[in-house]
Design an enzyme around this catalytic site. Structure first.
Site, PDB file in Angstrom:
ATOM      1  CG  ASP A 138      -9.950  -1.784  -5.979  1.00  0.00           C
ATOM      2  OD1 ASP A 138     -11.179  -1.976  -6.018  1.00  0.00           O
ATOM      3  OD2 ASP A 138      -9.277  -2.067  -4.961  1.00  0.00           O
ATOM      4  CE  LYS A 155      -4.101  -1.945   0.396  1.00  0.00           C
ATOM      5  NZ  LYS A 155      -5.208  -1.702  -0.545  1.00  0.00           N
TER       6      LYS A 155
HETATM    7  O1  OSB Z   1      -7.817  -1.793  -2.137  1.00  0.00           O
HETATM    8  O2  OSB Z   1      -7.553  -3.831  -2.529  1.00  0.00           O
HETATM    9  C1  OSB Z   1      -7.872  -2.948  -1.748  1.00  0.00           C
HETATM   10  C2  OSB Z   1      -8.630  -4.435   1.691  1.00  0.00           C
HETATM   11  C3  OSB Z   1      -9.729  -3.691   2.062  1.00  0.00           C
HETATM   12  C4  OSB Z   1     -10.183  -2.702   1.222  1.00  0.00           C
HETATM   13  C5  OSB Z   1      -9.528  -2.463   0.000  1.00  0.00           C
HETATM   14  C6  OSB Z   1      -8.436  -3.219  -0.373  1.00  0.00           C
HETATM   15  C7  OSB Z   1      -7.960  -4.196   0.501  1.00  0.00           C
HETATM   16  C8  OSB Z   1      -6.766  -4.999   0.244  1.00  0.00           C
HETATM   17  C9  OSB Z   1      -6.647  -6.334   0.966  1.00  0.00           C
HETATM   18  O3  OSB Z   1      -5.844  -4.631  -0.443  1.00  0.00           O
HETATM   19  C10 OSB Z   1      -6.871  -7.497   0.068  1.00  0.00           C
HETATM   20  C11 OSB Z   1      -7.072  -8.777   0.856  1.00  0.00           C
HETATM   21  O4  OSB Z   1      -6.079  -9.417   1.179  1.00  0.00           O
HETATM   22  O5  OSB Z   1      -8.230  -9.141   1.149  1.00  0.00           O
HETATM   23 MG    MG Z   2      -7.210  -1.840  -4.194  1.00  0.00          MG
END
Ligand code: OSB
Ligand code: MG
Length: 374
Positions: A242, A167
């Site tokens: 996303d 992240k």
């Molecule tokens: O942006 O992909 C994302 C988790 C919660 C909300 C958004 C995101 C995420 C993750 C975790 O990146 C993905 C996972 O391991 O479930």
């Molecule tokens: Mg994402």
């Protein structure tokens, strides 16, 4: 088969370690579990669905609170007491509710589970997937420092994860990514900004364009498909959307605009597995790679993600990690484990292929309501 009754559980599960993104930090994960009862007498079937809306509106405007409201006041009253639609037909039937994809997707998942259990078919087979295990990676939250990030990444690599996502946010981007890249020059690496940049502030990310990243996920705001179409041509690295993609229409528009070269598919974000299938098919026809995103799901949602990721167009590893990467205790008896080749096995029994651990569910439940047909 009529829908007789629905139990809604607002669930809160402690995370093994805090998860921090550009929109916030959490120590526990909230979601809503739907338990849907359909059919007559001895033939009654119970299906489960996970609504992935979180406690806070950081990732999306939807929260457990908004989903609870939309489910109890609008969606479920329209379904209770009536013949349940085929899972694929649900989204058209719920068109009278604008938005609220996560609430809709939770119901749809339960219908897929019921349909699979009544027909003796696994979700994978109903969706048309072929694989029995899917390639996965791990999504690593923001850490204290680049040094501690490298340590956390090293631990996941040693556990066998073959793809790392980190992240990023403004001020915690180039240095963090370069630290990981320098420590591990060969790994499959990608970054996720969760909508933290603008066209202007995203300039700094150009320093990452020669780092052989698989993709840069959602740099700009969720309603900025147009601005992503201005950003992508400035990068060699694929931009992946996303948050911006809430439907197959959005996916088509983004591809037509050249706003991205990869799409992250989350059934919850797009209103359910049927819409996820439509996005998969659209991308597959255009040779655009897709991968399965995650929302820190419980075993219920994880089973659904694994089934979805068996489709041929999912050519990049999914954000679907082992149960123990997230939770001490899960609400399913099944715990998903990582195989040495960075894959996870797909459930094979009917429907989602998981069984609820009711004692664990009770421990995790912070609120419950029962809805019956009036
Ligand atoms: O942006 O992909 C994302 C988790 C919660 C909300 C958004 C995101 C995420 C993750 C975790 O990146 C993905 C996972 O391991 O479930
Ligand atoms: Mg994402």
């Amino acid at each position: 088969m009529k829908m007789n009754r629905v139990n809604l559980y607002h669930v809160r599960m402690a995370l093994r370690s805090p998860f921090e993104t550009s929109f916030g930090r959490i120590d526990s994960r909230d979601c809503i579990l739907l338990e849907v009862f359909a059919g007559e007498g001895d033939n009654e079937v119970v299906g489960y669905g996970e609504c992935v809306a979180d406690r806070d509106p950081g990732y999306s405007y939807e929260t457990c609170g908004t989903a609870w409201h939309i489910l109890t006041e609008f969606i479920l009253p329209s379904l209770l007491g009536n013949e349940i639609p085929e899972a694929k037909a649900l989204s058209a039937q719920l068109d009278f509710v604008r938005g609220h994809q996560m609430a809709k997707a939770g119901v749809e998942m339960a219908l897929w589970d019921i349909q699979g259990k009544s027909k003796g078919l696994s979700l994978r087979d109903m969706l048309g997937g072929r694989r029995s295990r899917v390639e996965v990676g791990v999504s690593v939250g923001l850490q204290e420092s680049p040094t501690s990030l490298v340590k956390v990444v090293e631990r996941y690599l040693s556990q066998g994860y073959g793809r790392i996502k980190i992240k990023i946010k403004p001020g915690r981007d180039v240095e963090d990514t370069l630290a990981v890249r320098q420590a591990f020059p060969e790994i499959l690496l990608q970054v996720d900004a969760n909508s933290a940049y603008t066209l202007k502030t995203a300039e700094v990310l150009k320093a990452l364009d020669n780092q052989d990243l698989l993709l840069i996920e959602q740099p700009l705001y969720e309603d900025d498909i147009w601005d992503h179409s201005k950003l992508q041509p400035q990068f060699k690295t694929a931009i992946c959307l996303d948050e911006s993609i809430l439907s197959a229409r959005h996916a088509r528009q983004a591809l037509e605009m050249g706003a991205c070269k990869v799409i992250n598919i989350k059934a919850g974000r797009v209103g359910g597995l049927s819409e996820a299938l439509a996005i998969h098919d659209l991308c597959h026809a255009r040779c655009v790679p897709v991968w399965c995103g995650g929302m820190l799901e419980t075993g219920v949602g994880r089973a659904s993600n694994l089934a979805l990721a068996t489709l041929n167009g999912f050519t990049l590893p999914g954000d679907i990690s082992a149960t123990e990467r997230y939770y001490f205790e899960d609400i399913t008896h099944e715990r998903f484990v990582l195989n040495p080749d960075s894959t996870i096995d797909v459930p094979t029994s009917a429907g989602l292929g998981v069984n609820i651990d009711f004692a664990a569910l009770e421990r995790a439940t912070v609120n419950k309501t029962v809805l019956k047909s009036s």
